[in-house]
Design a protein around this motif. Structure first.
Motif, PDB file in Angstrom:
ATOM      1  N   UNK A   1      -7.550  44.681 -17.199  1.00  0.00           N
ATOM      2  CA  UNK A   1      -8.419  43.994 -18.164  1.00  0.00           C
ATOM      3  C   UNK A   1      -7.898  44.163 -19.584  1.00  0.00           C
ATOM      4  N   UNK A   2      -7.534  45.377 -19.957  1.00  0.00           N
ATOM      5  CA  UNK A   2      -7.060  45.595 -21.332  1.00  0.00           C
ATOM      6  C   UNK A   2      -5.733  44.870 -21.583  1.00  0.00           C
ATOM      7  N   UNK A   3      -4.895  44.739 -20.536  1.00  0.00           N
ATOM      8  CA  UNK A   3      -3.657  43.976 -20.688  1.00  0.00           C
ATOM      9  C   UNK A   3      -3.960  42.506 -20.954  1.00  0.00           C
ATOM     10  N   UNK A   4      -4.929  41.955 -20.210  1.00  0.00           N
ATOM     11  CA  UNK A   4      -5.308  40.549 -20.407  1.00  0.00           C
ATOM     12  C   UNK A   4      -5.876  40.333 -21.805  1.00  0.00           C
ATOM     13  N   UNK A   5      -6.715  41.261 -22.257  1.00  0.00           N
ATOM     14  CA  UNK A   5      -7.298  41.121 -23.597  1.00  0.00           C
ATOM     15  C   UNK A   5      -6.227  41.284 -24.672  1.00  0.00           C
TER      16      UNK A   5
END
Length: 389
Positions: free
Chosen positions: A251-255
């Motif tokens: 998730x943090x990579x996508x954000x």
């Protein structure tokens, strides 16, 4: 006949005629005198009436002049007042419109603040504040998916005392009693009419009294509902604490990818999109529609040409995100929202968009987004139908 008799006869006739004429004239003079007296009387009466009428006329003229002056003053005042009324009416309409806009904006801000307060309360492990935020006239669904504190409670006015106690117990178990806590979060908050949706991915690092540390990760879903003027209540909470550091990093990579896109951080985009796995970028519609496959094409065409040169500015307003994963190595993160781009020639275009990011874990422990689908051909209704309420 003798001429002297004729003369005497003529004299007698003339005398008779004169006498008759005298009587006639006397009668006429008497009549005329009577008519003159009548005329004199009527003249005097008429003169009196005329004098009275003239006086009334003069008074009426004076009143008319006074009234005309008052009318002119009144008309000027009316004209001025009418203009001021038009201005005031326009300002009132603008003020009413501004009040409605400000009231709506304030209500929306209250909804967002309610959701933000929840995440801040999670950061502080403030169980009492969370209980206050879910208290209100609407039923509440509260869920923690995995131990510690797992369970589901549906809170209603009829079971409020028992239900709020259960929720407090669940939260206490979930938070635990650490000696030191570090808290990290990434939050999306968006308002849909009477609902405000908040999603956040969080990470706790708890250091216990015995020195051991426990890392906890969770994807938290929060829904607040407008229950009155400027009043909001959180009506749905799901704390999915079944995810691990791998899903958290997905998730943090996508954000991070979205952040690098809107800030045009070319190095950041390349580090996430290009790696050991074959990569592609797909754009569903618009001037850059197409499938850009291969690391060199993603770098040279999508990053260094489209993003760097052909687009002047990019913004993305996120509405909602989802995570689907098959293992700790692979997963798909979807973020729905409104994408706006301004081209180098000044043209601006907005799209309701699904950013779909397919990820795979690299040998170095970082995630590569090997598939970046920019599905910018959606409608707002399609997105709203995806979002749970």
């Amino acid at each position: 006949m003798d001429s002297k008799y004729i003369l005497v006869a003529l004299i007698i006739i003339l005398f008779i005629v004169n006498i008759a004429f005298i009587f006639y004239m006397s009668s006429q003079i008497t009549t005329l005198s009577s008519d003159y007296s009548t005329a004199t009387t009527e003249y005097n009466n008429l003169r009196s009436i005329y004098s009275s009428l003239y006086a009334n006329y003069s008074d009426l003229v004076s009143k008319y002049n006074s009234l005309a002056s008052s009318f002119n003053t009144l008309y000027m005042n009316y004209t001025k007042l009418s203009a001021e009324y038009s201005t005031l009416s326009s300002e009132y309409s603008n003020l009413t419109s501004n009040y409605v806009s400000l009231s709506n904006a304030y209500s929306e801000l209250q909804g967002k603040m309610t959701v933000l307060d929840f995440f801040l309360s999670v950061a502080d492990a403030n169980t009492g504040k969370i209980e206050n935020l879910i208290t209100g006239p609407m039923p509440v669904t509260f869920q923690i998916t995995s131990p510690p504190g797992n369970g589901t409670v549906i809170l209603t006015p009829s079971n409020y005392t028992l239900g709020i106690g259960e929720i407090g117990s669940m939260l206490s178990k979930y938070f635990g009693y650490p000696e030191v806590r570090s808290y990290y979060k990434s939050i999306i908050i968006h308002q849909f009419g009477n609902y405000t949706l908040g999603e956040g991915v969080i990470a706790f690092k708890n250091v216990n009294q015995n020195g051991t540390s426990v890392d906890t990760y969770a994807l938290i879903y929060v829904l607040a509902m407008n229950t009155g003027k400027y009043q909001w209540q959180i009506v749905n909470v799901k704390i999915d604490n079944s995810i691990s550091i791998y899903q958290y990093n997905m998730i943090t990579t996508a954000l991070s990818l979205i952040q690098d896109l809107v800030t045009k951080n070319l190095a950041g985009l390349q580090s996430i999109l290009v790696g050991p796995f074959p990569s592609y970028v797909y754009i569903a519609s618009g001037p850059f529609m197409g499938n850009y496959t291969g690391g060199d094409i993603v770098t040279n065409i999508f990053i260094d040409t489209i993003v760097a040169k052909n687009i002047s500015t990019i913004s993305f307003e996120p509405f909602y995100m989802t995570l689907n994963y098959t293992s700790n190595q692979t997963g798909i993160v979807n973020v729905y929202g409104n994408l706006t781009i301004t081209l180098s020639n000044g043209t601006t275009m907005s799209y309701y968009t699904q950013l779909e990011m397919a990820e795979q874990l690299e040998p170095d422990g970082l995630f590569q987004v090997y598939g970046f689908n920019i599905l910018n051909d959606l409608t707002l209704t399609e997105i709203e139908n995806i979002i749970p309420k």
